[in-house]
Design an enzyme around this catalytic site. Structure first.
Site, PDB file in Angstrom:
ATOM      1  N   LYS A 163     -26.287  29.289  34.337  1.00 53.20           N
ATOM      2  CA  LYS A 163     -27.577  29.892  34.626  1.00 53.20           C
ATOM      3  C   LYS A 163     -28.674  29.038  33.985  1.00 53.20           C
ATOM      4  CE  LYS A 163     -25.975  33.648  36.666  1.00 53.20           C
ATOM      5  NZ  LYS A 163     -26.347  34.094  38.023  1.00 53.20           N
ATOM      6  N   LYS A 262     -21.749  37.175  49.448  1.00 49.65           N
ATOM      7  CA  LYS A 262     -21.278  38.283  48.625  1.00 49.65           C
ATOM      8  C   LYS A 262     -21.142  39.512  49.510  1.00 49.65           C
ATOM      9  CE  LYS A 262     -23.390  36.697  44.298  1.00 49.65           C
ATOM     10  NZ  LYS A 262     -24.514  36.906  43.333  1.00 49.65           N
TER      11      LYS A 262
END
Length: 372
Positions: A163, A262
């Site tokens: 991240k 997803k």
């Protein structure tokens, strides 16, 4: 399939390690586990992967519970479902709420496959017996992140995602790339940047990254196209792709060179497969993203990743990566960087009911009107 009952379990587990992004900090993971039973006693299991607060999408565990209990479940109990994708028309009058719908739809897939005595992977056209596993490392002190990456490399993970956010980007990536010069490495910005940050994003081209995931706004495909034209590194879209049409438009506009699929974000497995097929037609690589799932959604992700256009290792880690004990048996295991695709019926995993009840905070069962 005539559905007789739908049971919702509100569950909560503590992550082994808190997960940190620029959008939020997750220590305890709530989920909704869904159990659907039909007229012949077959059962299917699903999982709602929304978070407690609306930091990833507008949905939360509380809103999903409300939408399922008050709208989705009552409609489903009045229908005869021949195929899991039938719920798209059943739920069409209910706008968005993709994660709530996905929880129901994936439970129906499990139920359908058990009735047909086939694995979920085979039912959706999967061709792989093994899928490559990737892993995510949240924001932390750079030394801690490097140590975690080293551990995951030794465990055999094929790809690492880190991240980033403004102030934790160029120098962080530089240090990690220097420590791991040949690692398959990508970064995920979770919409932390704007067009004003283009010079910085262009500097990330120096690090031979696999991709930069969702650098700009979560609902954008226009500005991403402007950035992609000036970057060598592929942009991957995540939050921007919530429907098949979103994917179609992004491909037409050349907003990205890869897409993260997803199941929860796009409203179910059927939509996820449609997006996969579209990307295959246009030769756009795809990979399966993760949502800090428990074992049910992890099993669905494994089945999805067995489709042939999933050419990039997904965020499908071992159960032990997040949980002291998962709710499925056997737990998901990564061996030499790969996960075996179950060949048992349905999702291919059994539900550990004892563990499920241990972590259940509340539950309800919804039945057809007039039944006890």
């Amino acid at each position: 399939m005539k559905i007789e009952s739908i049971t919702l379990y509100l569950v909560e587990q503590t992550l082994k390690t808190p997960f940190v992004t620029n959008l939020g900090h997750v220590s305890n993971r709530e989920s909704i586990i869904i159990r659907i039973i039909d007229q012949d006693g077959f059962e299917g299991w699903g999982e709602v992967v929304a978070f407690t607060s609306p930091w990833y999408t507008e949905e939360t565990i509380t809103t999903c519970w409300h939408i399922i209990e008050d709208f989705l479940a009552p409609r489903l109990l009045l229908q005869v479902i021949n195929y899991p994708s039938d719920v798209e028309s059943v739920f069409k009058e209910i706008k968005r709420n993709h994660m709530a719908k996905a929880g129901i739809e994936t439970a129906l897939w499990d139920l359908y496959c058990k009735r047909q005595k086939v694995s979920l992977s085979k039912a959706i056209g999967g061709s792989r017996e093994q899928v490559d596993a990737g892993v995510v490392v949240g924001l932390d002190d750079p030394v801690n992140m490097i140590n975690k990456i080293q551990q995951h490399v030794e465990e055999g993970y094929k790809r690492v995602k880190i991240k980033i956010k403004p102030g934790n980007d160029y120098e962080l990536v530089k240090r990690i790339r220097e420590a791991f010069p040949s690692l398959s490495l990508m970064v995920d910005a979770n919409s932390a940047y704007t067009l004003d940050d283009l010079p910085l994003l262009k500097e990330l081209d120096n690090f031979q990254l696999l991709m930069i995931e969702q650098p700009l706004a979560s609902d954008d495909i226009i500005d991403h196209a402007k950035v992609q034209r000036q970057l060598q590194t592929p942009i991957c879209l995540d939050e921007s792709i919530v429907t098949f049409d979103d994917a179609r438009k992004a491909i037409e506009l050349e907003s990205c060179r890869t897409i993260n699929i997803k199941v929860g974000r796009v409203g179910g497995l059927s939509e996820a497969v449609k997006i996969h097929n579209l990307c295959k037609k246009h030769q756009i690589p795809v990979w399966c993203g993760g949502m800090l799932e428990m074992g049910i959604s992890r099993a669905v992700n494994i089945a999805l990743a067995s489709l042939d256009q999933f050419t990039i290792p997904g965020d499908i880690s071992a159960s032990s990566r997040y949980w002291h004990q998962d709710i499925t048996t056997p737990e998901v295991v990564v061996t030499n960087g790969t996960i075996s695709v179950p060949d048992g019926v349905g999702i291919g995993f059994e539900i550990n009911l004892e563990r499920l009840l241990e972590i259940t905070k509340t539950k309800i069962t919804i039945k057809k009107p007039g039944t006890l």
